[in-house]
Design a protein around this motif. Structure first.
Motif, PDB file in Angstrom:
ATOM      1  N   ALA A 317       8.040   3.274  16.682  1.00  0.00           N
ATOM      2  CA  ALA A 317       8.961   3.250  17.820  1.00  0.00           C
ATOM      3  C   ALA A 317       8.898   1.925  18.571  1.00  0.00           C
ATOM      4  O   ALA A 317       9.697   1.690  19.491  1.00  0.00           O
ATOM      5  CB  ALA A 317       8.645   4.400  18.774  1.00  0.00           C
ATOM      6  N   ALA A 319       6.432   0.826  20.503  1.00  0.00           N
ATOM      7  CA  ALA A 319       5.789   0.933  21.814  1.00  0.00           C
ATOM      8  C   ALA A 319       4.428   0.246  21.804  1.00  0.00           C
ATOM      9  O   ALA A 319       3.688   0.331  20.826  1.00  0.00           O
ATOM     10  CB  ALA A 319       5.622   2.404  22.199  1.00  0.00           C
ATOM     11  N   THR A 345       9.638   1.592  29.317  1.00  0.00           N
ATOM     12  CA  THR A 345       9.600   1.813  27.864  1.00  0.00           C
ATOM     13  C   THR A 345       9.328   3.269  27.527  1.00  0.00           C
ATOM     14  O   THR A 345       9.384   3.661  26.361  1.00  0.00           O
ATOM     15  CB  THR A 345       8.519   0.934  27.196  1.00  0.00           C
ATOM     16  OG1 THR A 345       7.218   1.346  27.644  1.00  0.00           O
ATOM     17  CG2 THR A 345       8.723  -0.536  27.539  1.00  0.00           C
ATOM     18  N   ALA A 347      10.966   6.101  28.302  1.00  0.00           N
ATOM     19  CA  ALA A 347      12.099   6.948  27.899  1.00  0.00           C
ATOM     20  C   ALA A 347      12.399   6.774  26.411  1.00  0.00           C
ATOM     21  O   ALA A 347      12.614   7.759  25.682  1.00  0.00           O
ATOM     22  CB  ALA A 347      13.330   6.606  28.737  1.00  0.00           C
ATOM     23  N   ASP A 348      12.395   5.524  25.939  1.00  0.00           N
ATOM     24  CA  ASP A 348      12.666   5.285  24.516  1.00  0.00           C
ATOM     25  C   ASP A 348      11.578   5.905  23.646  1.00  0.00           C
ATOM     26  O   ASP A 348      11.870   6.450  22.569  1.00  0.00           O
ATOM     27  CB  ASP A 348      12.749   3.780  24.243  1.00  0.00           C
ATOM     28  CG  ASP A 348      14.016   3.153  24.821  1.00  0.00           C
ATOM     29  OD1 ASP A 348      14.943   3.900  25.140  1.00  0.00           O
ATOM     30  OD2 ASP A 348      14.047   1.908  24.963  1.00  0.00           O
ATOM     31  N   LEU A 349      10.315   5.828  24.093  1.00  0.00           N
ATOM     32  CA  LEU A 349       9.229   6.405  23.305  1.00  0.00           C
ATOM     33  C   LEU A 349       9.353   7.922  23.251  1.00  0.00           C
ATOM     34  O   LEU A 349       9.177   8.531  22.185  1.00  0.00           O
ATOM     35  CB  LEU A 349       7.866   6.007  23.889  1.00  0.00           C
ATOM     36  CG  LEU A 349       6.651   6.580  23.155  1.00  0.00           C
ATOM     37  CD1 LEU A 349       6.641   6.155  21.686  1.00  0.00           C
ATOM     38  CD2 LEU A 349       5.353   6.151  23.859  1.00  0.00           C
ATOM     39  N   ARG A 350       9.681   8.559  24.388  1.00  0.00           N
ATOM     40  CA  ARG A 350       9.868  10.010  24.393  1.00  0.00           C
ATOM     41  C   ARG A 350      10.972  10.422  23.416  1.00  0.00           C
ATOM     42  O   ARG A 350      10.832  11.385  22.659  1.00  0.00           O
ATOM     43  CB  ARG A 350      10.200  10.494  25.806  1.00  0.00           C
ATOM     44  CG  ARG A 350       9.026  10.515  26.766  1.00  0.00           C
ATOM     45  CD  ARG A 350       9.387  11.292  28.030  1.00  0.00           C
ATOM     46  NE  ARG A 350       8.250  11.329  28.944  1.00  0.00           N
ATOM     47  CZ  ARG A 350       8.061  10.458  29.938  1.00  0.00           C
ATOM     48  NH1 ARG A 350       8.948   9.481  30.130  1.00  0.00           N
ATOM     49  NH2 ARG A 350       7.000  10.554  30.714  1.00  0.00           N
ATOM     50  N   THR A 351      12.069   9.691  23.447  1.00  0.00           N
ATOM     51  CA  THR A 351      13.195  10.006  22.567  1.00  0.00           C
ATOM     52  C   THR A 351      12.789   9.858  21.103  1.00  0.00           C
ATOM     53  O   THR A 351      13.074  10.737  20.266  1.00  0.00           O
ATOM     54  CB  THR A 351      14.379   9.083  22.879  1.00  0.00           C
ATOM     55  OG1 THR A 351      14.789   9.290  24.238  1.00  0.00           O
ATOM     56  CG2 THR A 351      15.543   9.360  21.939  1.00  0.00           C
ATOM     57  N   ALA A 352      12.098   8.753  20.789  1.00  0.00           N
ATOM     58  CA  ALA A 352      11.719   8.494  19.403  1.00  0.00           C
ATOM     59  C   ALA A 352      10.756   9.552  18.887  1.00  0.00           C
ATOM     60  O   ALA A 352      10.887  10.038  17.747  1.00  0.00           O
ATOM     61  CB  ALA A 352      11.100   7.107  19.280  1.00  0.00           C
ATOM     62  N   GLU A 355      12.540  12.906  18.316  1.00  0.00           N
ATOM     63  CA  GLU A 355      13.339  12.876  17.098  1.00  0.00           C
ATOM     64  C   GLU A 355      12.470  13.028  15.854  1.00  0.00           C
ATOM     65  O   GLU A 355      12.945  13.501  14.810  1.00  0.00           O
ATOM     66  CB  GLU A 355      14.124  11.567  17.023  1.00  0.00           C
ATOM     67  CG  GLU A 355      15.252  11.485  18.052  1.00  0.00           C
ATOM     68  CD  GLU A 355      15.932  10.121  18.052  1.00  0.00           C
ATOM     69  OE1 GLU A 355      15.403   9.197  17.379  1.00  0.00           O
ATOM     70  OE2 GLU A 355      16.970   9.987  18.724  1.00  0.00           O
TER      71      GLU A 355
END
Length: 362
Positions: A317, A319, A345, A347-352, A355
């Motif tokens: 991801a 991070a 950073t 929010a993007d890590l949570r999303t990744a 998924e």
């Protein structure tokens, strides 16, 4: 690093192959330095050699560029004097966590002792012995060197070279300033951790079962070697006493606030606020200014390979992990992994991670 290696071209002799001595040997060997090891306990020396921290010193060895004495504080002066008197090393330093007492004792044995300079790497673990050694134990950590008006410049140069080659960040201080500083940031905190852990000895089982990461964090360093810490606290007693006296004053004010008929919320809030402000002054990674991070929590099944898969997914991801903590719920087949990342950073890590099938509670 070339200058550091050239200053130590005749090698380093490490006396004492416990956690610090073995870790230093591993770090210096990685930097290409000839490291000789010595210890009064043959089994400890053998383990350090087996781990690759250096080779056993031999009677016919030429004098080392620097002797590094990694023994308890009360033994430092005798070992330093013996090293220099016997010609086993051209200069000497030590890595004990107190500096005034060894310096005074070395002067009593050797006079002004220009070939000796005290030093102290601000690194360690709650485990002891060569088995806990790490080659990167000193990476990014302060390494204090304490010369005085009698110290030869070569002693300082060689001690600084060892610190830099081990990956540490050298700092120069007087012995008095050093001992006052470590009383505040190391010795008194260790004692406070011990005192809190001691509350658990006679606590009822039903209370202990509720223990979580909070009490684990506070008491983690209480697992240090009691014999060694008794020596350290005794050697720096006056400075530690001053810190604990101020802490006692704060504790008395806290007790008074809690004992009032209507708990003094203002006094309690000020105490909590001072804790936040004080923690905010601590340096961050690599000595940078303290930074607050955002925590991304991930539920992880207690199965082999799960942590490896999680960290692989975090890496995929993109991070940058600033810190990580693992809290295993007692009696539960899952654990909570808390990953600290830079604000913005998360929010993007949570999303990744979501998924990729991870349970990421908000």
């Amino acid at each position: 690093m070339e200058n550091g290696r050239s200053a130590l071209s005749d090698g380093v002799l490490i006396v004492g192959t416990g956690l610090l001595g073995t870790s230093l040997g591993l770090a210096l060997r990685r930097a290409g330095i000839d490291v000789r090891l010595r210890d009064t306990k043959s089994e400890t020396l053998a383990e350090a050699v087996r781990l690759g921290a250096g080779r056993p010193s031999e009677p016919g060895d030429a004098p080392a560029a620097l002797g590094v004495v990694a023994v308890p504080p009360e033994a430092v002066a005798g070992v330093v004097a013996d090293l220099l008197d016997a010609g086993d090393a051209e200069y000497a330093t030590d890595v004990a966590s107190v500096k005034a007492m060894p310096a005074e004792q070395v002067r009593a044995r050797l006079g002004p002792a220009g070939r000796y300079v005290g030093s102290h790497p601000m690194a360690g673990r709650e485990v002891s012995g060569p088995g806990g050694a790490l080659p990167d134990l000193f990476e990014g950590r302060p390494w204090v060197v304490c010369p005085d008006e009698h110290t030869d410049q070569q002693a300082v140069t060689r001690a600084l070279a060892v610190a830099r080659l081990a990956g540490a960040a050298p700092v120069t201080m007087s012995v008095a300033d050093h001992d006052a500083a470590v009383a505040l940031v190391s010795h008194a905190p260790h004692l406070v951790s011990v005192l809190m852990a001691a509350r658990l000895v006679d606590a009822p089982d039903h209370e202990i079962r509720l223990a979580g990461p909070g009490v684990s964090d506070v008491t983690r360093i209480a697992g240090g070697d009691p014999g060694l810490w008794t020596e350290i606290l005794s050697a720096n007693a006056a400075a530690v006493h001053d810190v604990l006296s101020d802490l006692r004053d704060d504790l008395d004010r806290t007790l008074a606030a809690l004992a009032s008929p209507e708990p003094a919320r203002s006094a309690l809030y000020q105490l909590m606020r001072s804790g936040v402000d004080g923690r905010g002054r601590l340096p961050g990674k690599h000595g940078e200014a303290h930074a607050e991070f955002v925590t991304v929590a991930v539920m992880v099944d207690d199965r082999p390979g799960q942590l490896a898969r999680l960290f692989a997914d975090v890496d995929a991801a993109g991070a940058n992990v600033e810190d990580v903590r693992i809290d295993h719920s007692p009696g539960q087949p899952v654990g909570l992994v808390e990953i600290d990342v830079r604000p913005g950073t998360d929010a993007d890590l949570r999303t990744a991670l979501t998924e990729r099938g991870w349970n990421v509670p908000r």
